[in-house]
Design a protein around this motif. Sequence first.
Motif, mmCIF file in Angstrom:
data_model
loop_
_atom_site.group_PDB
_atom_site.id
_atom_site.type_symbol
_atom_site.label_atom_id
_atom_site.label_comp_id
_atom_site.label_asym_id
_atom_site.label_seq_id
_atom_site.Cartn_x
_atom_site.Cartn_y
_atom_site.Cartn_z
ATOM 1 N N PHE A 1 33.521 45.465 47.717
ATOM 2 C CA PHE A 1 34.867 44.917 47.842
ATOM 3 C C PHE A 1 34.915 43.475 47.344
ATOM 4 O O PHE A 1 35.896 43.053 46.723
ATOM 5 N N LEU A 2 33.862 42.719 47.634
ATOM 6 C CA LEU A 2 33.806 41.326 47.166
ATOM 7 C C LEU A 2 33.852 41.270 45.642
ATOM 8 O O LEU A 2 34.587 40.467 45.054
ATOM 9 N N LEU A 3 33.073 42.136 44.988
ATOM 10 C CA LEU A 3 33.061 42.165 43.527
ATOM 11 C C LEU A 3 34.415 42.595 42.969
ATOM 12 O O LEU A 3 34.898 42.035 41.978
ATOM 13 N N VAL A 4 35.024 43.593 43.598
ATOM 14 C CA VAL A 4 36.321 44.084 43.119
ATOM 15 C C VAL A 4 37.378 42.992 43.225
ATOM 16 O O VAL A 4 38.138 42.738 42.278
ATOM 17 N N PHE A 5 37.430 42.323 44.365
ATOM 18 C CA PHE A 5 38.447 41.298 44.546
ATOM 19 C C PHE A 5 38.201 40.119 43.608
ATOM 20 O O PHE A 5 39.142 39.574 43.022
ATOM 21 N N GLY A 6 36.934 39.715 43.468
ATOM 22 C CA GLY A 6 36.625 38.614 42.553
ATOM 23 C C GLY A 6 36.987 38.949 41.124
ATOM 24 O O GLY A 6 37.536 38.112 40.396
ATOM 25 N N ALA A 7 36.690 40.189 40.702
ATOM 26 C CA ALA A 7 37.029 40.599 39.336
ATOM 27 C C ALA A 7 38.542 40.632 39.139
ATOM 28 O O ALA A 7 39.057 40.232 38.084
ATOM 29 N N GLY A 8 39.270 41.101 40.156
ATOM 30 C CA GLY A 8 40.726 41.112 40.050
ATOM 31 C C GLY A 8 41.296 39.711 39.925
ATOM 32 O O GLY A 8 42.200 39.465 39.112
#
Length: 305
Positions: A191-198
């Motif tokens: 989730f951290l990676l997804v939010f950061g990428a977004g």
Amino acid sequence: MTNLLILQGLNGLQFGVLLFLVAAGLTLIFGVMDVINLAHGAQYMVGAYLAAAFTGLAGNFLLGLVLAVPVALAFGLVLEWLVIRRLYDRSHLDQVLVTFGLMLMLNEGVRILWGSAPISVDLPEALSGSIPVWGTLRYPVYRLAILGAGLGVALGLWWMIHRTRLGMLLRAGASNRAMVSALGTDINRLFLLVFGAGAMLAGFAGAMMVPVISAEPDMGDTVLILTFVVIVIGGIGSIRGAFVAALLVGLVDTLGRSFGPILLRSLMEPDMASQTGRTLAPMLIYILMAAILAVRPAGLFPVQR
């Protein structure tokens, strides 16, 4: 008329890839994390201000853009760690209220740091000017660069989602988050990676647009509304759907504003046609959304759950 059609078609495609850059991150956040993030448009705004600030420090827009993108990523990671991860097990209403408050805080934050006056950035010299695209028609090089960058990001996202292990986890998380977690994947890190990428994609879109439209507070609010239209049309959680829907919305919005008044002149007086066309043009994307949802209620390319 042909030149106008080509010109506005290119403008629509460029607007569409800009919407895709913002929508790609939001559809992943909503589809994988099941989080409604109303502060996503503010991250687009933050990217524009970061690019303007770094350009002023470095004296070069391209260097400012290179510096703004990783800072936008870091900003998204910090935001997820401080606020968003506390919303995973909360209701959508709680998520809406918290992220709406976060959006207001970010809008006021840029006012405190940079003031309310718009901040403009000069076009990079290497990408200034225009090139011929059809007969005597010329098109700005920088807008073509935005179009190319957006298409490049779309291709990179497609490769990542369909050809890498991370993409496999993202697709699995969008389909069945509980099963992915049960199989041993650190769902919080995902989730951290997804939010950061977004956040990075939204910031990149804002940074790319700051030479075209000035950075100003609340600039992300309108983009956020259009982004939600895009992900609803495309199908929540679908990158392919976000890409197709973003191009549709960009073309319909741009061509509708340009040709709506022209087409209405055959039915009414020129002044009334212009006024009616300007009134109806902003409604076209919502009419498009309603028409598509009437046929495909889950969007064009829904993610199977």
